[in-house]
Design a protein around this motif. Structure first.
Motif, mmCIF file in Angstrom:
data_model
loop_
_atom_site.group_PDB
_atom_site.id
_atom_site.type_symbol
_atom_site.label_atom_id
_atom_site.label_comp_id
_atom_site.label_asym_id
_atom_site.label_seq_id
_atom_site.Cartn_x
_atom_site.Cartn_y
_atom_site.Cartn_z
ATOM 1 N N THR A 90 0.840 -1.191 0.000
ATOM 2 C CA THR A 90 0.000 0.000 0.000
ATOM 3 C C THR A 90 0.875 1.240 0.000
ATOM 4 O O THR A 90 1.839 1.329 0.777
ATOM 5 N N THR A 93 0.356 8.542 -2.370
ATOM 6 C CA THR A 93 0.915 9.404 -3.405
ATOM 7 C C THR A 93 0.804 10.874 -3.004
ATOM 8 O O THR A 93 -0.200 11.284 -2.420
ATOM 9 N N ALA A 98 -0.378 10.250 -8.624
ATOM 10 C CA ALA A 98 -1.104 8.995 -8.822
ATOM 11 C C ALA A 98 -1.242 8.643 -10.304
ATOM 12 O O ALA A 98 -1.079 7.482 -10.691
ATOM 13 N N TYR A 102 0.050 5.223 -12.068
ATOM 14 C CA TYR A 102 -0.843 4.297 -12.770
ATOM 15 C C TYR A 102 -0.351 4.055 -14.196
ATOM 16 O O TYR A 102 -0.422 2.936 -14.698
ATOM 17 N N ILE A 139 -2.452 -2.272 -10.096
ATOM 18 C CA ILE A 139 -2.656 -1.211 -9.105
ATOM 19 C C ILE A 139 -4.132 -0.837 -9.085
ATOM 20 O O ILE A 139 -4.805 -0.872 -10.122
ATOM 21 N N GLU A 140 -4.631 -0.491 -7.902
ATOM 22 C CA GLU A 140 -6.013 -0.056 -7.759
ATOM 23 C C GLU A 140 -6.124 0.875 -6.553
ATOM 24 O O GLU A 140 -5.311 0.791 -5.617
ATOM 25 N N PRO A 141 -7.090 1.800 -6.580
ATOM 26 C CA PRO A 141 -7.261 2.703 -5.432
ATOM 27 C C PRO A 141 -7.691 1.922 -4.199
ATOM 28 O O PRO A 141 -8.447 0.951 -4.300
ATOM 29 N N LYS A 142 -7.217 2.334 -3.066
ATOM 30 C CA LYS A 142 -7.630 1.723 -1.796
ATOM 31 C C LYS A 142 -8.463 2.766 -1.052
ATOM 32 O O LYS A 142 -7.944 3.559 -0.269
ATOM 33 N N LEU A 180 -8.506 8.319 -8.557
ATOM 34 C CA LEU A 180 -7.119 8.773 -8.521
ATOM 35 C C LEU A 180 -6.942 10.022 -7.666
ATOM 36 O O LEU A 180 -5.829 10.393 -7.338
ATOM 37 N N THR A 184 -4.388 7.015 -1.333
ATOM 38 C CA THR A 184 -3.917 5.683 -0.979
ATOM 39 C C THR A 184 -4.255 4.682 -2.084
ATOM 40 O O THR A 184 -5.399 4.640 -2.552
ATOM 41 N N HIS A 185 -3.254 3.882 -2.463
ATOM 42 C CA HIS A 185 -3.432 2.920 -3.544
ATOM 43 C C HIS A 185 -2.702 1.628 -3.195
ATOM 44 O O HIS A 185 -1.776 1.622 -2.381
ATOM 45 N N GLU A 186 -3.139 0.543 -3.832
ATOM 46 C CA GLU A 186 -2.551 -0.772 -3.562
ATOM 47 C C GLU A 186 -1.944 -1.332 -4.839
ATOM 48 O O GLU A 186 -2.625 -1.444 -5.855
#
Length: 358
Positions: A90, A93, A98, A102, A139-142, A180, A184-186
């Motif tokens: 995790t 950004t 972001a 991506y 990758i995906e938004p958390k 975006l 926080t992103h994973e």
């Protein structure tokens, strides 16, 4: 005129009673039709279930044989598949990075799908075997529900238009908001080897992340924080100077004669009030300085890692395995084949009866 009014017969309640009777009869007929529809629907569904059970009973041996063979084939195919490990990290950004992150991850995953091990090896500093065993980079938004609610609340407070209030509810906001914009992103990596995840971690968040726009944003943000910090420190110095002046004033007033005792008390009270205000202001400035120090620390990097890659775990999804898909597919094909054959028998019987009755 009065004679006409007197000769008019009084209204009777018969027409009202007739209308109510018709209304109740209409309601009764509608209710009967509704319950008849429910009964017919239930009987139709029950008839279908009974016919399906009859078909299964007649062909139960076929279903059992096909099911056992399908499970065996699915298990065999799954056992021949290479083991795939997965791990996630995790990240947070900063400075609007972001989108660039991506874009980079999409590029890396494209290299994996193309099997470009040479490029992957050069980018991440790994060997041929590790690069060749990569299966995907994602990758995906958390974003939690609470984060989404906070964003929605902020959006509604900043919006003055009445039309937006009427048309934009929380569910529409969730569908329209750009994930975006959240910080926080994973990042996930799938690989045939477990020893590659730690090697990729630093490279994934540092290669080609700081473009010109991000570098400018970072420089401006840090410059503003430093300027604000210096200004607040000067204010603290001024407050310390004023506090010293007030203390001297209190001591000076205390040395005066007793004839001016009342004025001394009033002056001391005023000085103490001003000193309390300075103390409150001092606390606020100190708290803000702590916030600035924290922001400077966390915004030194464009991307901060909130949780590291683990050593990796086997990726298993029963619903995507051959052990699940093949039996479902083969049994469905068998059922369709049997139903088509039963339909063909019914049509032949119907045609024969039609010919005999002609």
């Amino acid at each position: 005129m009065s004679e006409n009014i007197q000769n008019t017969p009084p209204p009777t309640e018969k027409s009202t009673e007739v209308d109510l009777g018709d209304l109740f009869r209409m309601i009764g007929r509608a209710m009967n039709r509704f319950f008849a529809f429910l009964r017919n629907t239930f009987l139709f569904i029950l008839d279908l279930i009974i016919k399906a059970l009859i078909i299964v009973r007649v062909h139960i041996i076929k279903f059992v044989i096909v099911g056992i063979l399908s499970v065996a084939i699915g298990w065999f195919l799954d056992s021949r598949q290479p083991i795939v490990y997965g791990s996630n990290m995790t990240v947070q950004t900063n400075f609007g990075s972001a989108r660039q992150l991506y874009s980079n991850i999409k590029y890396y995953n494209g290299l994996v799908q193309q099997g470009d091990t040479m490029k992957l090896k050069d980018l991440f500093g790994i060997n041929d075997e590790q690069a060749g065993n990569l299966r995907g980079i994602f990758i995906e938004p958390k974003v939690s529900e609470i984060d989404m609610l906070k964003a929605y609340d902020k959006f509604m407070k900043e919006t003055d238009s009445i039309n937006v209030y009427d048309k934009m509810d929380f569910e529409k906001f969730k569908k329209s908001v750009d994930p975006l914009t959240f910080g926080t992103h994973e990042i996930g990596v799938a690989s045939g080897k477990k020893n590659v995840f730690k090697l990729l971690q630093e490279k994934l968040i540092s290669i080609n992340v700081e473009n010109e726009y991000i570098q400018k944003q970072k420089a401006i943000k840090l410059k503003n924080l430093i300027a604000e910090e210096e200004a607040l420190k000067k204010r603290l110095s001024t407050i310390d100077t004023l506090r010293g002046v007030y203390n001297e004033a209190i001591k000076s007033e205390a040395r005066k004669t007793s004839q001016a005792q009342t004025q001394i008390q009033m002056s001391s009270s005023t000085v103490k009030t001003s000193e309390l205000e300075l103390f409150s202001l001092d606390e606020k400035i100190s708290a803000r300085l702590l916030q600035i120090a924290e922001q400077k620390e966390f915004q030194q990097k464009t991307i901060n890692v909130l949780s590291d890659f683990s050593d990796g775990a086997k990726i298993k999804n029963f619903y995507e395995s051959n052990l699940f898909r093949i039996p479902i597919l083969t049994l469905s094909i068998l059922l369709v084949f049997i139903l088509l054959r039963e339909l063909n028998k019914y049509l032949n019987t119907y045609a024969e009866n039609k010919r005999l009755n002609a």
